[in-house]
Design a protein around this motif. Structure first.
Motif, mmCIF file in Angstrom:
data_model
loop_
_atom_site.group_PDB
_atom_site.id
_atom_site.type_symbol
_atom_site.label_atom_id
_atom_site.label_comp_id
_atom_site.label_asym_id
_atom_site.label_seq_id
_atom_site.Cartn_x
_atom_site.Cartn_y
_atom_site.Cartn_z
ATOM 1 N N GLU A 2 0.752 -1.276 -0.180
ATOM 2 C CA GLU A 2 0.062 0.101 0.077
ATOM 3 C C GLU A 2 0.839 1.441 -0.085
ATOM 4 O OE1 GLU A 2 -3.399 0.416 -0.303
ATOM 5 O OE2 GLU A 2 -3.429 -1.817 -0.568
ATOM 6 N N ILE A 3 2.047 1.277 1.137
ATOM 7 C CA ILE A 3 2.778 2.471 0.992
ATOM 8 C C ILE A 3 3.386 2.781 -0.777
ATOM 9 C CG2 ILE A 3 5.122 3.288 1.522
ATOM 10 C CD1 ILE A 3 4.588 1.874 4.233
ATOM 11 N N ASP B 183 5.222 6.690 12.095
ATOM 12 C CA ASP B 183 4.102 6.163 13.267
ATOM 13 C C ASP B 183 3.952 4.730 13.706
ATOM 14 O OD1 ASP B 183 3.835 9.148 13.171
ATOM 15 O OD2 ASP B 183 1.822 8.991 12.111
ATOM 16 N N ILE B 184 3.753 4.507 14.727
ATOM 17 C CA ILE B 184 3.320 3.327 15.043
ATOM 18 C C ILE B 184 2.164 2.520 14.195
ATOM 19 C CG2 ILE B 184 2.678 1.520 16.867
ATOM 20 C CD1 ILE B 184 4.652 3.281 18.649
ATOM 21 N N TYR B 185 2.204 1.347 13.701
ATOM 22 C CA TYR B 185 1.091 1.065 13.057
ATOM 23 C C TYR B 185 0.742 -0.409 13.522
ATOM 24 C CZ TYR B 185 4.766 -2.167 10.760
ATOM 25 O OH TYR B 185 5.820 -3.215 10.648
ATOM 26 N N TYR B 186 1.152 -0.833 14.448
ATOM 27 C CA TYR B 186 0.755 -2.166 15.115
ATOM 28 C C TYR B 186 1.229 -2.123 16.743
ATOM 29 C CZ TYR B 186 -1.585 -6.555 15.835
ATOM 30 O OH TYR B 186 -2.217 -7.590 16.306
ATOM 31 N N THR B 187 0.431 -2.407 17.412
ATOM 32 C CA THR B 187 0.935 -2.671 18.980
ATOM 33 C C THR B 187 0.481 -4.216 19.543
ATOM 34 O OG1 THR B 187 0.517 -0.514 19.450
ATOM 35 C CG2 THR B 187 0.623 -1.869 21.296
ATOM 36 N N SER C 232 4.697 10.750 3.619
ATOM 37 C CA SER C 232 4.192 9.626 2.588
ATOM 38 C C SER C 232 3.714 8.260 3.553
ATOM 39 C CB SER C 232 4.742 9.520 1.513
ATOM 40 O OG SER C 232 4.230 8.557 0.665
ATOM 41 N N VAL C 233 4.786 7.665 4.045
ATOM 42 C CA VAL C 233 4.503 6.612 4.877
ATOM 43 C C VAL C 233 3.478 6.670 5.772
ATOM 44 C CG1 VAL C 233 5.637 4.903 6.046
ATOM 45 C CG2 VAL C 233 6.864 5.759 4.346
ATOM 46 N N ASN C 234 3.551 7.996 6.539
ATOM 47 C CA ASN C 234 2.602 7.961 7.452
ATOM 48 C C ASN C 234 1.327 8.404 7.085
ATOM 49 O OD1 ASN C 234 4.331 7.854 9.670
ATOM 50 N ND2 ASN C 234 4.933 10.045 9.948
ATOM 51 N N ASP C 235 1.003 8.833 6.141
ATOM 52 C CA ASP C 235 -0.236 9.252 5.367
ATOM 53 C C ASP C 235 -0.771 7.670 5.197
ATOM 54 O OD1 ASP C 235 0.002 11.835 5.536
ATOM 55 O OD2 ASP C 235 0.534 12.329 3.550
#
Length: 286
Positions: free
Chosen positions: A88-89, A137-141, A260-263
Motif C-alpha cells: 500500500e505504501i 508512526d506506529i502501525y501495530y501494537t 508519505s509513509v505516515n499518510d
C-alpha cells in the motif's frame, strides 16, 4: 589651485565609494549563489524513489505473521502483515516493491548503507534505535508472551522465574533487550530466526521463548508439544511496530518520504484495513 585640489579629492572619494560598492555587491551575489547552490544540492528521498520506480524494502522473512516465505502460484514469495502494508505504501508512491531479505540484526546496517530505502520487519522503535534512524508512526501494537513446552504452562509466575530457566530470544529484538538488560539474564540463547528457537524448545535445549503474542499464536500451531504460558511476564514491554527510515543527511531530505509513509498508515488505520490485514496474515501463516 585650491579648486583643483578640491576636485581631485572629491573624485578620489567617489572612486573609493564605487569600489566598496562593487565589492559589497560581489560579496552579496556570491553569498546568494552559494545559498542557491546549497538549496539545489538537497535531494528529496521520496523523489529519488519515484524516479527509480522501486521501493527497496529490508526485511527478515522468518517472523510470521509479520513477514514470511510462502509458495504462491508455484512461486516463493514474501507475504504477511508487513507485506500488505508495504504494498500500500508503494502503491501510494506509484512504485513497485523490491525485497532484500536478511537477518534481523543486519537490517539497520543495510538501511544506513543505502542498500534499502525502508525497513519493515515488525520492528519496535525503541530509544536506542531512534538515535540512528527515523521511524514512521506506529502501525501495530502487540504484547509479549512466553512460549513453553506443553504441560509447563504454569511454570512461570513472575519475571524472576525466568532467571532459573534457559531462555531463548530472537537476536537484536526488544525481547532480547528485555531479557538481557532489564532482567539481567546474560546467558540467554539468542538466535537469528524464530523457527530455530522453536526447534531448540522442542528439543529441550531451552525452556522458554519470549516473543510477541501474534508471533507466538502462529508458531504454537505450527510446532507440536509447545504452548503459550499462563503468565503476564513480558506483558509490561509492549511490542510496537513501525517502519525504519534513514535520517536526513548528506544532501538527502527524508521529510516528504516519512510523511508519505505516515499518510498511508493513517489511511489504513482509519479505514479499518490495518486490522483486516493482520487477520489475513494470520490465515496465510496457518
Amino acid at each position: 589651485m585650491k579648486l583643483k585640489k578640491l576636485l581631485a579629492t572629491g573624485l578620489a572619494a567617489i572612486m573609493v565609494m564605487g569600489l566598496v560598492g562593487c565589492s559589497s555587491s560581489k560579496g552579496s551575489s556570491s553569498s546568494a549563489s552559494s545559498d542557491a547552490s546549497s538549496s539545489a544540492a538537497k535531494t528529496e528521498k521520496l523523489q529519488q524513489i519515484k524516479d527509480a520506480g522501486v521501493l527497496k524494502v529490508g526485511t527478515s522473512a522468518e517472523y510470521s505473521p509479520y513477514e514470511f516465505h510462502k509458495v504462491v502460484d508455484g512461486e516463493d514469495k514474501i507475504v504477511g502483515f508487513d507485506d500488505f502494508l508495504v504494498q500500500e505504501i508503494a502503491k501510494d508512491m506509484g512504485v513497485k516493491v523490491e525485497y532484500e531479505d536478511m537477518d534481523f540484526d543486519g537490517l539497520l546496517g543495510a538501511l544506513q548503507a543505502d542498500k534499502v530505502d525502508i525497513v519493515l520487519a515488525g520492528m519496535t522503535p525503541d530509544e536506542k534505535r531512534k538515535k540512528s534512524v527515523d521511524f514512521s508512526d506506529i502501525y501495530y501494537t502487540n504484547s509479549n508472551v512466553c512460549i513453553v513446552a506443553k504441560g509447563k504452562e504454569d511454570t512461570i509466575k513472575k519475571s524472576e522465574d525466568l532467571k532459573d530457566l534457559k531462555v531463548g530470544v530472537q537476536k537484536g529484538t526488544t525481547q532480547a533487550d528485555y531479557v538481557t538488560n532489564t532482567l539481567g539474564i546474560s546467558d540467554a540463547t539468542q538466535l537469528k530466526k524464530i523457527p530455530d528457537l522453536m526447534l531448540e524448545l522442542q528439543n529441550g535445549k531451552i525452556d522458554v521463548i519470549v516473543t510477541g503474542k501474534a508471533v507466538a499464536e502462529i508458531n504454537v500451531k505450527k510446532y507440536d508439544n509447545i504452548a503459550i504460558g499462563n503468565t503476564t511476564v513480558g506483558d509490561e514491554v509492549a511490542e510496537t511496530a513501525a517502519a525504519a527510515i534513514k535520517k536526513s543527511g548528506n544532501g538527502v531530505d527524508n521529510t516528504s518520504f516519512v510523511k508519505s509513509v505516515n499518510d498511508t498508515i493513517k489511511r489504513l488505520q482509519d479505514s479499518g484495513d490495518m486490522d483486516k490485514y493482520m487477520q489475513e496474515a494470520l490465515k496465510l501463516a496457518e
